[in-house]
Design a protein around this motif. Structure first.
Motif, PDB file in Angstrom:
ATOM      1  N   LEU A   3       0.829  -1.207   0.000  1.00  0.00           N
ATOM      2  CA  LEU A   3       0.000   0.000   0.000  1.00  0.00           C
ATOM      3  C   LEU A   3       0.862   1.256   0.000  1.00  0.00           C
ATOM      4  O   LEU A   3       0.605   2.214  -0.749  1.00  0.00           O
ATOM      5  N   VAL A   4       1.909   1.269   0.827  1.00  0.00           N
ATOM      6  CA  VAL A   4       2.814   2.426   0.888  1.00  0.00           C
ATOM      7  C   VAL A   4       3.549   2.596  -0.438  1.00  0.00           C
ATOM      8  O   VAL A   4       3.714   3.720  -0.942  1.00  0.00           O
ATOM      9  N   ILE A   5       4.005   1.480  -1.045  1.00  0.00           N
ATOM     10  CA  ILE A   5       4.714   1.556  -2.328  1.00  0.00           C
ATOM     11  C   ILE A   5       3.813   2.155  -3.398  1.00  0.00           C
ATOM     12  O   ILE A   5       4.207   3.084  -4.132  1.00  0.00           O
TER      13      ILE A   5
ATOM     14  N   SER B 145       9.381   5.260  -2.594  1.00  0.00           N
ATOM     15  CA  SER B 145       8.090   5.884  -2.306  1.00  0.00           C
ATOM     16  C   SER B 145       8.233   6.976  -1.258  1.00  0.00           C
ATOM     17  O   SER B 145       7.682   8.075  -1.403  1.00  0.00           O
ATOM     18  N   TYR B 146       8.979   6.685  -0.193  1.00  0.00           N
ATOM     19  CA  TYR B 146       9.217   7.696   0.836  1.00  0.00           C
ATOM     20  C   TYR B 146       9.902   8.930   0.245  1.00  0.00           C
ATOM     21  O   TYR B 146       9.544  10.065   0.541  1.00  0.00           O
ATOM     22  N   LEU B 147      10.929   8.680  -0.586  1.00  0.00           N
ATOM     23  CA  LEU B 147      11.655   9.795  -1.209  1.00  0.00           C
ATOM     24  C   LEU B 147      10.743  10.620  -2.108  1.00  0.00           C
ATOM     25  O   LEU B 147      10.811  11.860  -2.139  1.00  0.00           O
TER      26      LEU B 147
ATOM     27  N   VAL C 294       7.312   7.316   9.390  1.00  0.00           N
ATOM     28  CA  VAL C 294       7.467   7.759   8.009  1.00  0.00           C
ATOM     29  C   VAL C 294       6.333   7.279   7.110  1.00  0.00           C
ATOM     30  O   VAL C 294       5.853   8.018   6.246  1.00  0.00           O
ATOM     31  N   ALA C 295       5.870   6.053   7.287  1.00  0.00           N
ATOM     32  CA  ALA C 295       4.761   5.558   6.475  1.00  0.00           C
ATOM     33  C   ALA C 295       3.480   6.327   6.790  1.00  0.00           C
ATOM     34  O   ALA C 295       2.665   6.601   5.901  1.00  0.00           O
TER      35      ALA C 295
ATOM     36  N   LEU D 231      -5.351   4.116   8.626  1.00  0.00           N
ATOM     37  CA  LEU D 231      -5.247   2.776   8.040  1.00  0.00           C
ATOM     38  C   LEU D 231      -3.844   2.206   8.209  1.00  0.00           C
ATOM     39  O   LEU D 231      -3.678   1.077   8.700  1.00  0.00           O
ATOM     40  N   ILE D 232      -2.821   2.983   7.828  1.00  0.00           N
ATOM     41  CA  ILE D 232      -1.451   2.458   7.928  1.00  0.00           C
ATOM     42  C   ILE D 232      -1.042   2.335   9.392  1.00  0.00           C
ATOM     43  O   ILE D 232      -0.290   1.419   9.759  1.00  0.00           O
ATOM     44  N   GLY D 233      -1.532   3.226  10.241  1.00  0.00           N
ATOM     45  CA  GLY D 233      -1.221   3.137  11.664  1.00  0.00           C
ATOM     46  C   GLY D 233      -1.731   1.843  12.266  1.00  0.00           C
ATOM     47  O   GLY D 233      -1.033   1.184  13.056  1.00  0.00           O
TER      48      GLY D 233
END
Length: 437
Positions: free
Chosen positions: A157-159, A237-239, A253-254, A269-271
């Motif tokens: 999901l993060v990607i 993705s973070y960058l 970070v996510a 959701l990510i938490g």
């Protein structure tokens, strides 16, 4: 077990909650986005080399004691005692505190109660999970698989969010420029390899592969390549959303990425996904850690109080209580330094890399001591491969001492206390025997 099964197990073990937290420390200790990504690729290379070394040890000397057994066989009872002490007081309890802080950081993003939110939630996790294990409630295998699947879903999901749903003003809404970083690649690699941690546990499946030596090598290579690809993509993705400055300042970070791409709903959701996956890992660590401490109590009479078993709950009660108390003390150390997660990494890293270096050396020692022993899997390019593993472990031991602060000093001090106990062990055992007589 087929090669595909082995790959799935290895990826499931290694890809953990750390990838949602450690990139900020890696970014804070690298000069550029290129160096940041290179650190993750190097982490994959080092992990692969280490996994191949462990594959030889575990297939040649299969034993539930793992590292403890290798060190006993290569160096004798004393270094093995020191490892057991370190596992109880630093390595395993440090891992529990690390996972608790990951949960605390993400839950604090969703439900902040002020400055102490992360520390409070982290301590609450340790107390609740220790209590659950004390009364004998265990998470079933089905639940563990479901939570692992959720963890992988969170990574994907993060990607996808970072690479395909970047808002046009992502750079403008990312956190402001970070203070100047330490630019210590060695320390960055300590955090990277913490995130790759687990391949040493994964090597224990090597004896169960149907295809033997070639299958083991193939499973190790493919799984580490897959994990490296996943880690590089998620950091891209973070960058893409936060930039180097935004990553280096983030405690979750996510969560920051999902807030910028999908708003507060994405953050929640990510938490929830990160908290659940870290809870799963923390529970497993508490469960296995108490049992290794129980074994320490059985092997060394001085620690016999750890060897008390409660038949009603089928659990080592004293081992759970001591482990929980140490983990809470480490959370307190994180609060004192105001850098909970980073402090506990500093605390565990020097001790972890010291014993990993000893395990690497034990491969050479056992080749010499037991040359005729059948080795179902031999590390490729011996002695070069294990030599590289030992050199990287020594470098990371050096980095974890030179570039860190109070946490590393406390970790080393605790190991030295174990060394003093080791020196006093014969006298203590005699006194204990005299008291019983």
């Amino acid at each position: 077990m087929s090669v595909t099964d082995a790959i799935a197990v290895i990826v499931g073990i290694v890809v953990g909650a750390g990838i949602f937290r450690t990139p900020s420390m890696v970014a804070a200790n690298t000069d550029s986005s290129g160096m940041f990504l290179l650190a993750w690729v190097l982490g994959g290379v080092v992990s692969l080399i280490g996994a191949l070394c462990y594959a030889e040890l575990t297939t040649t000397f299969p034993n539930a004691g793992g590292d403890y057994h290798f060190l006993t066989r290569a160096f004798g009872r004393k270094p093995a005692f020191l490892f057991a002490w370190a596992r109880m007081s630093v390595i395993q309890t440090g891992s529990i505190a690390l996972l608790a802080f990951i949960i605390g950081d993400y839950v604090a993003q969703m439900y902040s109660m002020g400055e102490l939110s992360s520390v409070f939630y982290a301590a609450l996790v340790v107390v609740i999970l220790t209590g659950i294990n004390l009364i004998g409630i265990s998470v079933g295998a089905g639940a563990q698989k479901l939570l692992t699947a959720l963890e992988i879903l969170g990574v994907l999901l993060v990607i996808v969010a970072g690479l395909f749903f970047a808002p046009a003003d992502a750079a403008a809404t990312a956190p402001a420029a970070a203070p100047e970083s330490g630019n210590a690649l060695g320390l960055a690699m300590v955090f990277v390899l913490l995130t790759f941690g687990g391949w040493n546990e994964a090597a224990y499946i090597s004896a169960e592969l149907r295809s033997g030596r070639r299958g083991m090598a193939r499973a190790m290579i493919v799984s580490i390549l897959l994990i490296t690809a996943i880690y590089v993509l998620i950091n891209l993705s973070y960058l893409n959303i936060l930039g180097m400055s935004g990553i280096s300042q983030s405690d979750a970070v996510a969560g920051d990425l999902m807030r910028l791409t999908f708003g507060e709903g994405g953050l929640v959701l990510i938490g929830v996904i990160v908290a659940l996956s870290a809870l799963t890992s923390a529970n497993a660590t508490i469960f296995t850690g108490a049992r290794t401490n129980y074994a320490l109590g059985r092997d060394f009479p001085v620690f016999s109080f750890l060897g008390k078993w409660n038949p009603r709950t089928s659990s080592p009660v004293n081992a759970f209580l001591v482990q929980g108390a140490i983990a809470l003390a480490l959370i307190g150390l994180g609060y004192i330094t105001r850098n909970g997660f980073e402090t506990i990494v500093e605390y565990t890293a020097p001790v972890f890399w010291f014993f990993l270096l000893l395990v690497g050396i034990s491969l050479f020692v056992l080749r010499r001591k037991e040359p005729r022993r059948h080795r179902p899997f031999r590390v490729p390019l011996y002695p070069l491969t294990p030599l590289i593993f030992c050199c990287t472990s020594a470098y990371l031991l050096y980095s974890s001492l030179v570039y860190t602060g109070l946490g590393a000093l406390v970790g080393v001090a605790v190991l030295l206390i174990g060394a003093l106990l080791l020196l006093a062990l014969p006298t203590l055992e005699k006194l204990q025997a005299a008291k019983k007589a």
